[in-house]
Design a protein around this motif. Structure first.
Motif, short mmCIF file in Angstrom:
data_model
loop_
_atom_site.label_atom_id
_atom_site.label_comp_id
_atom_site.label_asym_id
_atom_site.label_seq_id
_atom_site.Cartn_x
_atom_site.Cartn_y
_atom_site.Cartn_z
N GLU A 169 25.80 -44.83 -85.69
CA GLU A 169 26.40 -44.39 -86.68
C GLU A 169 26.70 -42.68 -86.58
O GLU A 169 27.40 -41.90 -87.41
CB GLU A 169 25.39 -44.12 -87.93
CG GLU A 169 25.13 -45.53 -88.52
CD GLU A 169 24.28 -45.60 -89.86
OE1 GLU A 169 24.02 -44.47 -90.34
OE2 GLU A 169 24.02 -46.64 -90.11
N VAL A 170 26.28 -42.13 -85.27
CA VAL A 170 26.65 -40.67 -84.98
C VAL A 170 27.88 -40.77 -83.87
O VAL A 170 27.47 -41.11 -82.82
CB VAL A 170 25.33 -40.32 -84.51
CG1 VAL A 170 25.74 -38.62 -84.32
CG2 VAL A 170 24.39 -39.97 -85.54
N CYS A 171 28.83 -39.98 -84.13
CA CYS A 171 29.87 -39.99 -83.05
C CYS A 171 29.75 -38.67 -82.30
O CYS A 171 28.67 -37.99 -82.64
CB CYS A 171 31.22 -39.86 -83.80
SG CYS A 171 31.85 -41.40 -84.95
N ALA A 172 30.41 -38.78 -81.18
CA ALA A 172 30.14 -37.62 -80.20
C ALA A 172 31.21 -36.44 -80.60
O ALA A 172 32.18 -36.42 -79.91
CB ALA A 172 30.06 -38.20 -78.92
N TYR A 173 30.94 -35.62 -81.35
CA TYR A 173 31.39 -34.50 -81.63
C TYR A 173 30.58 -33.33 -81.88
O TYR A 173 29.43 -33.56 -82.46
CB TYR A 173 32.46 -34.47 -82.78
CG TYR A 173 33.68 -35.35 -82.66
CD1 TYR A 173 34.79 -35.10 -81.94
CD2 TYR A 173 33.52 -36.86 -82.86
CE1 TYR A 173 35.88 -35.81 -81.94
CE2 TYR A 173 34.50 -37.51 -82.76
CZ TYR A 173 35.81 -37.20 -82.09
OH TYR A 173 36.89 -38.04 -82.01
N ASN A 174 30.86 -32.17 -81.09
CA ASN A 174 30.27 -31.11 -81.58
C ASN A 174 30.33 -30.45 -83.11
O ASN A 174 31.53 -30.83 -83.61
CB ASN A 174 30.52 -29.67 -80.79
CG ASN A 174 30.02 -30.07 -79.13
OD1 ASN A 174 28.99 -30.30 -79.08
ND2 ASN A 174 31.08 -30.04 -78.31
N ASP A 175 29.59 -29.43 -83.54
CA ASP A 175 30.06 -29.11 -85.04
C ASP A 175 31.26 -28.57 -85.35
O ASP A 175 31.76 -28.43 -86.22
CB ASP A 175 28.79 -27.95 -85.21
CG ASP A 175 27.36 -28.60 -85.26
OD1 ASP A 175 27.33 -29.81 -85.55
OD2 ASP A 175 26.48 -27.93 -85.28
#
Length: 602
Positions: A351-357
């Motif tokens: 459920e968690v994509c690979a992007y910084n804040d």
């Protein structure tokens, strides 16, 4: 004016009382020519009329067939621009009687009347009278002298009313009553006391005149009334319930805001009414929808089918189909390798994509797999990382919106990277917007037996597209067993079930309603699913053909945790009951079609 006629075999007027399923139409502040054209084109007649500014009218119509069949239809079923004298003459000379009379002032300042009418012959014959500009006391006196019942009550100002009365005899002796100057609380008390409204009009900015019948006269079906609402709220309730609109009246409330009253009556089948109750029981007062359409055929169930909602991961099927169409066009291959990336803070969390804040992509921890495997991860595991990579591969948000446009999904807007950071690139909103009808268009064109956008059923691209989706067949196993038993052939269930086909995609969001907390007692909840199912039908020779359907459901809105104010996470059992209710709605909406298909196997 009083008209006396000999009665043939009278029946209670169905316009405001019958729950029979029929075609109907509603028009808001519309020119008479447009109302008449629609009525003529659809074999309909006007049953309720309300004058508006500029020579326009708000009108309710029913299809002129079945229990609603009358000799008058189209433009002959109503009139406007009449003086009192000309209206009364029309009733006498043309052998008509009013079911709704409305007074208004035209552009020249002259008092005029509009009326919805039926023929006053045959089994619709009644003795009636129309009285004008009377106080409630005067109406009571006229009612006693005439020995009648009020069936229509029109406030005309200064505590006076116009009224239509029928003789209170035979089928019309239903015990109906009328009330004036009713506050909202008094209206609620009337409902609690067992009254069903058949006319509801404002007689001041904050009070209302009512004509009512004992509730239950319509066979126990539901009905609804609204006061002090906008036109959008009227449309929302109609879409949610599927009910027929009986009456709409516009006015200015005590705050001088444009508002309306409205009445509705339930004309849905018992099956759809039960589905609606089941969904409403768990929806917590929030919007919900259910939709079923036969491929190349009619819409069979539609509650809120045009309402925009964010379907969460159910939207991923549009990315899936966009990539499949690219492969079909030779722009990619399911066997090609591709990469997506796991977020280092949650390496195994789909459920968690690979992007910084700040929205920049994280390009560490690559996962390499064929396009087919990635697509299957998106559709089976609902992997947001795989979805994000496929979205980029097909050309981003503009590409999937282009696919939606090609499919005629006119209300769809795919504007976010599902499950990814709000600052991830390219996003134009904080949610996607779909309708159940638009999903139906997608599934119908993807799975059409002969006209699929992915080619014939044996096309390798189409087969891979189907194989990478969740099998919807098990959802209907119990219903098939039950329906086979109901027709006395439980032995058919197993063979029938094995030839049923289906694919679907669900979605769920749990968004905190309390900012800055780790636990919350209220969450914004989305639960949805959409798909395609194909039932086997046997011909007279025993050959098996297919009868295909597309369907879907959604629930959306804020919900409190079980126990009210007790904090919970987004997987509270109360929220998960929505999925059970949605699945049940899809099953129950298809039951009549399952039984009909099983009947061909006997």
């Amino acid at each position: 004016m009083t008209s006396t006629v000999a009665s043939a075999a009278p029946a209670v007027d169905p316009e405001r009382n019958s729950t029979a399923i029929t075609g109907w139409g509603t028009f808001n502040s519309t020119l008479p020519t447009d109302i008449n054209k629609w009525a003529t084109d659809n074999n309909a007649r006007v049953i309720d009329i309300e004058p508006e500014a500029g020579g326009r009218f708000t009108a309710q119509l029913v299809q002129n067939s079945g229990v609603f069949q009358r000799a008058l239809s189209g433009s002959t079923s109503w009139t406007y621009g009449e003086t009192y004298a000309s209206l009364m003459l029309k009733f006498i000379k043309e052998k008509k009687r009013p079911i709704d009379v409305e007074r208004y002032v035209d552009s020249s300042g002259a008092v005029r009347y509009a009326a919805a009418m039926v023929e006053n012959t045959g089994d619709t014959q009644r003795t009636f009278t129309v009285i004008t500009n009377k106080t409630p006391t005067e109406i009571t006196s006229a009612q006693s002298t005439f020995q009648g019942k009020v069936v229509d009550l029109d406030p005309v100002g200064s505590g006076r009313y116009d009224a239509v009365l029928l003789k209170n005899t035979g089928v019309d002796a239903t015990g109906g009553k009328w009330f004036t100057s009713q506050s909202p609380t008094q209206l609620q008390n009337l409902v609690k006391s067992g009254w069903r409204f058949v006319s509801l009009e404002p007689d001041s900015p904050s009070t209302f005149a009512v004509v009512a019948e004992p509730d239950g006269i319509n066979g126990g079906k539901e009905w609804w009334n609204l006061i002090n609402v906008t036109d959008q709220q009227i449309s929302d309730l109609q879409a949610q319930t599927g009910a027929r609109v009986l009456q709409v009246r516009h006015y200015k409330n005590a705050s001088n805001q444009p508002r309306a009253t409205a009445l509705f009556i339930d004309d849905q089948s018992a099956q759809i009414a039960q589905i609606r109750r089941d969904m409403a029981n768990v929806a917590g007062g929030n919007p919900y929808g259910i939709y079923l359409k036969q491929v190349d055929g009619p819409v069979l169930v539609d509650l809120n089918g045009q309402r925009l909602h964010d379907p969460a991961s159910a939207a991923k099927v549009l990315v899936h189909l966009t990539e499949a169409m690219r492969i079909r066009e030779g722009k990619d291959e399911y066997s090609n390798m591709m990469k997506y990336y796991a977020n280092p803070s949650a390496l195994s969390d789909v459920e968690v994509c690979a992007y910084n804040d700040d929205g920049t992509p994280i390009l560490t921890n690559p996962i390499e797999a064929p396009v087919f495997t990635t697509a299957k991860a998106m559709m089976w595991a609902s992997d947001n990382r795989a979805t994000d990579a496929l979205l980029d591969r097909v050309g981003g948000l503009p590409a999937v919106n282009s696919t939606a446009a090609k499919l005629g999904m006119t209300k769809t807007k795919y504007e976010i990277r599902v499950g990814c950071s709000v600052k991830a690139p390219g996003q134009t909103s904080d949610e996607n917007s779909f309708t159940l009808q638009d999903f139906g268009k997608l599934y119908e064109q993807a799975f059409h037996p002969t006209k699929s956008v992915l080619g014939p059923s044996d096309d390798t691209t189409r087969k891979a597209f189907v194989d990478s989706m969740v099998n919807g067949q098990p959802l209907f196993k119990q219903a098939i067993d039950e329906e086979a038993a109901a027709i006395g052939r439980p032995d058919l269930a197993s063979a029938f079930y094995t030839t049923v086909e289906g694919r679907l995609k669900g979605g769920a969001y749990n968004k905190m309603y309390c900012d800055g907390t780790t636990q919350c007692d209220t969450w914004n909840i989305t639960r949805s699913a959409d798909g395609w199912v194909s039932l086997p039908v046997r011909t007279s020779t025993g050959a098996v053909t297919r009868r295909d359907f597309v369907q879907g459901y959604f629930f959306e809105g804020p919900m409190k945790c079980t126990g009210g104010t007790t904090p919970c996470d987004g997987h509270d059992p109360k929220f998960e009951n929505l999925v059970k209710a949605g699945d049940k709605a899809m099953i129950d909406s298809l039951r009549p079609q399952i039984r009909a298909a099983l009947e061909t196997w006997k």
